[in-house]
Design a protein around this motif. Structure first.
Motif, PDB file in Angstrom:
ATOM      1  N   MET A 283       0.848  -1.181   0.000  1.00 23.89           N
ATOM      2  CA  MET A 283       0.000   0.000   0.000  1.00 23.89           C
ATOM      3  C   MET A 283       0.890   1.239   0.000  1.00 23.89           C
ATOM      4  SD  MET A 283      -2.891   1.262   2.718  1.00 23.89           S
ATOM      5  CE  MET A 283      -4.191   0.349   1.953  1.00 23.89           C
ATOM      6  N   LYS A 284       0.540   2.197  -0.856  1.00 22.62           N
ATOM      7  CA  LYS A 284       1.271   3.465  -0.942  1.00 22.62           C
ATOM      8  C   LYS A 284       0.451   4.552  -0.265  1.00 22.62           C
ATOM      9  CE  LYS A 284       3.736   2.510  -5.179  1.00 22.62           C
ATOM     10  NZ  LYS A 284       4.099   2.974  -6.502  1.00 22.62           N
ATOM     11  N   VAL A 285       1.046   5.159   0.761  1.00 21.61           N
ATOM     12  CA  VAL A 285       0.400   6.249   1.485  1.00 21.61           C
ATOM     13  C   VAL A 285       1.152   7.530   1.175  1.00 21.61           C
ATOM     14  CG1 VAL A 285      -0.176   7.182   3.752  1.00 21.61           C
ATOM     15  CG2 VAL A 285      -0.420   4.729   3.319  1.00 21.61           C
ATOM     16  N   LEU A 286       0.429   8.523   0.701  1.00 22.44           N
ATOM     17  CA  LEU A 286       0.991   9.840   0.420  1.00 22.44           C
ATOM     18  C   LEU A 286       0.620  10.776   1.548  1.00 22.44           C
ATOM     19  CD1 LEU A 286       2.213  12.101  -1.338  1.00 22.44           C
ATOM     20  CD2 LEU A 286      -0.008  12.240  -2.509  1.00 22.44           C
ATOM     21  N   ILE A 287       1.625  11.412   2.119  1.00 23.99           N
ATOM     22  CA  ILE A 287       1.391  12.423   3.148  1.00 23.99           C
ATOM     23  C   ILE A 287       1.805  13.761   2.561  1.00 23.99           C
ATOM     24  CG2 ILE A 287       2.002  13.244   5.449  1.00 23.99           C
ATOM     25  CD1 ILE A 287       2.514  10.292   6.190  1.00 23.99           C
ATOM     26  N   ILE A 288       0.873  14.709   2.602  1.00 24.69           N
ATOM     27  CA  ILE A 288       1.126  16.048   2.069  1.00 24.69           C
ATOM     28  C   ILE A 288       1.061  17.032   3.226  1.00 24.69           C
ATOM     29  CG2 ILE A 288       0.332  17.857   0.495  1.00 24.69           C
ATOM     30  CD1 ILE A 288      -1.060  15.610  -1.140  1.00 24.69           C
ATOM     31  N   ASP A 289       2.060  17.900   3.303  1.00 21.60           N
ATOM     32  CA  ASP A 289       2.053  18.941   4.328  1.00 21.60           C
ATOM     33  C   ASP A 289       2.815  20.145   3.815  1.00 21.60           C
ATOM     34  OD1 ASP A 289       1.380  20.124   6.729  1.00 21.60           O
ATOM     35  OD2 ASP A 289       2.899  19.086   7.916  1.00 21.60           O
ATOM     36  N   GLY A 290       2.666  21.236   4.515  1.00 23.01           N
ATOM     37  CA  GLY A 290       3.327  22.475   4.137  1.00 23.01           C
ATOM     38  C   GLY A 290       3.862  23.175   5.359  1.00 23.01           C
ATOM     39  N   GLN A 291       4.087  24.463   5.220  1.00 26.19           N
ATOM     40  CA  GLN A 291       4.626  25.313   6.272  1.00 26.19           C
ATOM     41  C   GLN A 291       5.848  24.634   6.898  1.00 26.19           C
ATOM     42  OE1 GLN A 291       1.102  26.487   8.475  1.00 26.19           O
ATOM     43  NE2 GLN A 291       0.483  27.807   6.805  1.00 26.19           N
ATOM     44  N   GLY A 292       5.852  24.304   8.181  1.00 26.46           N
ATOM     45  CA  GLY A 292       7.028  23.688   8.796  1.00 26.46           C
ATOM     46  C   GLY A 292       7.068  22.174   8.731  1.00 26.46           C
TER      47      GLY A 292
END
Length: 135
Positions: A1-10
């Motif tokens: 299973m491929k899990v994509l985590i997207i985040d920004g700022q810090g």
């Protein structure tokens, strides 16, 4: 299973997600995409298997992921102080992946009807939701 985590700022939320997911589900491939290099670096240091930065990376990775995780702002154009472009929000929203979104009441987006849990508890709850998709 491929899990994509997207985040920004810090990248603090993304870092927490990567850490918890890699601890609980070591068999999961974690791809991390930051809207900026600081966020990407934080998630990579937390143990992400792959990492990239920027709009095109969000678009490409969203098409390849089985599950996408991150703050609710990743589906709202111009959120996170403008770090989420319309193209990013569209790619996440139109992806065939399941989305596990964490409520964050910042940047003019207020999510009502959810508990006032700490960010740490929300990360744990998101990891629990991922577990139901894995099993």
């Amino acid at each position: 299973m491929k899990v994509l985590i997207i985040d920004g700022q810090g990248g603090g939320l993304g870092r927490q997600l990567v850490t918890v997911i890699k601890e609980r589900y070591p068999q999961v491939e974690v791809m991390a995409v930051g809207t900026n290099s600081l966020a990407t670096g934080a998630m990579l240091r937390a143990g992400a298997d792959q990492a990239a930065t920027g709009e095109n990376s969000v678009v490409v990775a969203s098409a390849r992921a089985d599950v996408i995780m991150g703050p609710v702002g990743i589906v709202i154009a111009d959120s996170m102080l403008g770090e989420i472009t319309p193209k990013m929000a569209q790619a996440v929203g139109q992806s065939r992946a399941k989305r596990i979104l964490i409520p964050v009441n910042l940047c003019d987006n207020i999510i009502v009807g959810v508990s006032d849990a700490s960010m740490s508890k929300n990360v744990q709850n998101a990891a629990d939701a991922l577990g139901t998709l894995i099993n």
